[in-house]
Enzyme design. Structure first.
Site, short mmCIF file in Angstrom:
data_model
loop_
_atom_site.label_atom_id
_atom_site.label_comp_id
_atom_site.label_asym_id
_atom_site.label_seq_id
_atom_site.Cartn_x
_atom_site.Cartn_y
_atom_site.Cartn_z
N HIS A 145 44.06 33.50 46.63
CA HIS A 145 43.56 34.87 46.21
C HIS A 145 42.63 35.18 47.42
O HIS A 145 41.78 34.84 47.69
CB HIS A 145 43.14 34.85 44.67
CG HIS A 145 43.24 36.01 43.97
ND1 HIS A 145 42.21 36.92 44.25
CD2 HIS A 145 44.37 36.59 43.40
CE1 HIS A 145 42.82 38.00 43.52
NE2 HIS A 145 43.75 37.78 43.02
N SER A 352 55.65 25.05 37.25
CA SER A 352 55.19 26.19 37.63
C SER A 352 55.75 27.23 36.58
O SER A 352 56.93 26.87 36.23
CB SER A 352 55.55 26.74 38.93
OG SER A 352 55.17 28.04 39.14
C1 LIG Z 1 44.46 36.49 39.03
C2 LIG Z 1 43.84 35.56 40.17
C3 LIG Z 1 42.38 35.77 40.47
C4 LIG Z 1 41.74 36.73 40.26
O1 LIG Z 1 41.28 36.65 38.83
P1 LIG Z 1 40.71 38.15 38.11
O2 LIG Z 1 40.76 37.50 36.54
O3 LIG Z 1 41.98 39.20 38.27
O4 LIG Z 1 39.55 38.41 38.72
C5 LIG Z 1 42.04 34.76 41.42
N1 LIG Z 1 42.77 33.52 41.65
C6 LIG Z 1 43.92 33.29 41.27
C7 LIG Z 1 44.93 32.35 41.72
C8 LIG Z 1 44.63 34.41 40.48
O5 LIG Z 1 45.60 33.90 40.09
#
Ligand SMILES: *Cc1c(COP(=O)(O)O)cnc(C)c1O
Length: 400
Positions: A145, A352
């Protein structure tokens, strides 16, 4: 998976709505309440067609309405009293305890708190990692992310993005080679600079689980290793998946972040971060004014989010959450089967909830709120996604 849209174009703008402007004079609250209730019912009506995103929309906390009539502020640590005394910390502790158990840790050996979301958990994890390994590079995959690179940048850490395998997992061999190279370049008196690895537990596009145990071994080529598991969307799934992905504290994670508004489901974004207790400082009162210890990133923290998470988890328990995940996994397999029949080449990695398929026409993307990357669309079979919605999507996909 390459992103064919890079560099990204500017987003479309949400239009300004003059009738919502807050003017000099008070506005009639009844009319505004009606407006807000209409908004809520319109958004609820749309929920069954939101297929592309990992937030479970099948919840109803309206029985907790009266909790909106009091400020609950969990100042500082969940285990610390504070001067104001208007908090929901016992509920927060129960949520942290439950998720620590789910993540293979003994609650007494775990420090954790309810965050604003997965992103704060990543920032907390990387800050904790940096205290222990100040010279270490942060390694993560090209499927991680964007919050990972952003947090590392805020903390002044160097990030190396490694290639992923076809299934979306970080390739341990490329980590081993790169970590070894960094140790050769920066020997640090023979100990090596160390390695901080952010493993993604449930990647955004494929829902793939990085192998924490394999990554830990591979990263040791750079010296000491710290692993943060970004389990924002996949932690609760991995915990109950038949293939038993190696993601938790027993598998080698030092800290783990989970979002509350994804597979669990919550009307406000929130999350939980967990870490081994020996990695955080002993609690001390942070200020005379608050009289609370605070190893949290925020001082004031939501007291409402812990109530929502507690309520969601308490009505399931470990067994109910497991059964819920099993149902979601079955729906994902159902989606993969139906999309195969529809001829749109679905792919689904092991255990998944995410199923990718050929990018459809724009009207289908809009109608079903699908997530898109390049020529690929995906859906995520979280709680509110029904088989009949998938059937209807497949009917739409067959329209020439
Ligand atoms: C959604 C997500 C995030 C971010 O999390 P938030 O709750 O939106 O701040 C980070 N990493 C992954 C893998 C995610 O799916």
């Amino acid at each position: 998976m390459t992103d064919t849209l890079a560099p990204h174009p500017a987003p479309e703008r949400v239009p300004d709505t003059p009738e919502l402007h807050i003017g000099a004079l008070p506005s009639a609250p009844e009319a505004d309440t009606t407006r807000l209730l209409d908004l809520a019912s319109a958004l609820r009506g749309e929920a069954p067609r939101v297929l592309g995103f990992p937030g479970n929309l099948a919840f109803d906390f309206s029985d907790l309405g009266p909790t909106l009539s009091i400020l609950t502020n969990n100042v500082g640590d969940p285990a610390s009293t504070d001067a104001s005394g208007i908090h929901t910390k016992p509920y927060e502790q129960a949520v942290v305890r439950f998720l620590a158990e789910m993540a293979g840790a003994h609650p007494d050996d775990t420090y954790g708190y309810v965050t604003t979301g997965g992103t704060e958990g990543i920032l907390f994890g990387l800050a904790t990692a940096r205290r222990h390994l100040p010279h270490a590079t942060v390694y993560t995959s090209d499927q991680a992310h964007y919050s990972v690179a952003r947090a590392a940048k805020l903390l002044g850490q160097q990030v190396v993005t490694l290639p992923s395998n076809r299934d979306g997992t970080l390739d341990p061999d490329s980590l081993r080679v790169t970590a070894f190279l960094h140790r050769r370049l920066r020997p640090h008196a023979g100990r090596g600079p160390g390695a901080i690895v952010v493993a993604t537990i449930g990647t955004t596009m494929r829902g793939a689980y990085d192998d924490v145990t394999a990554l830990r071994t591979a990263a040791s080529a750079a010296g000491e290793v710290y692993i943060h598991a970004d389990a924002a969307s996949g932690g609760p799934i991995a915990a109950h998946a038949p293939s038993r992905p190696r993601w938790n504290f027993q598998h080698g994670s030092d800290s783990i972040s989970i979002s509350g508004h994804k597979i669990i489901g919550s009307p406000v974004p929130c999350g939980v971060v967990l870490t081994r207790k020996d990695l955080v400082d002993e609690p001390v009162i942070a200020s005379e004014y608050t009289m609370a210890s605070a190893r949290t990133l925020g001082c004031s923290r939501s007291g409402l989010a812990p109530l929502l998470l507690w309520s969601a988890l308490r009505r399931m328990g470990h067994a109910g959450l497991g059964a819920h995940i099993t149902r979601c996994l079955e729906t994902a397999q159902y989606a993969a089967d139906q999309l195969t029949r529809a001829g749109v080449h679905p792919m689904r990695t092991t255990d998944s909830l995410t199923v990718t398929f050929d990018r459809p026409a724009d009207w289908i993307i809009r109608k079903w709120h699908l997530a898109i990357q390049g020529h690929t669309a995906h859906l995520v079979t979280v709680g509110h996604v029904t088989r009949s919605a998938i059937d209807e999507l497949c009917r739409d996909l067959r329209i020439p």
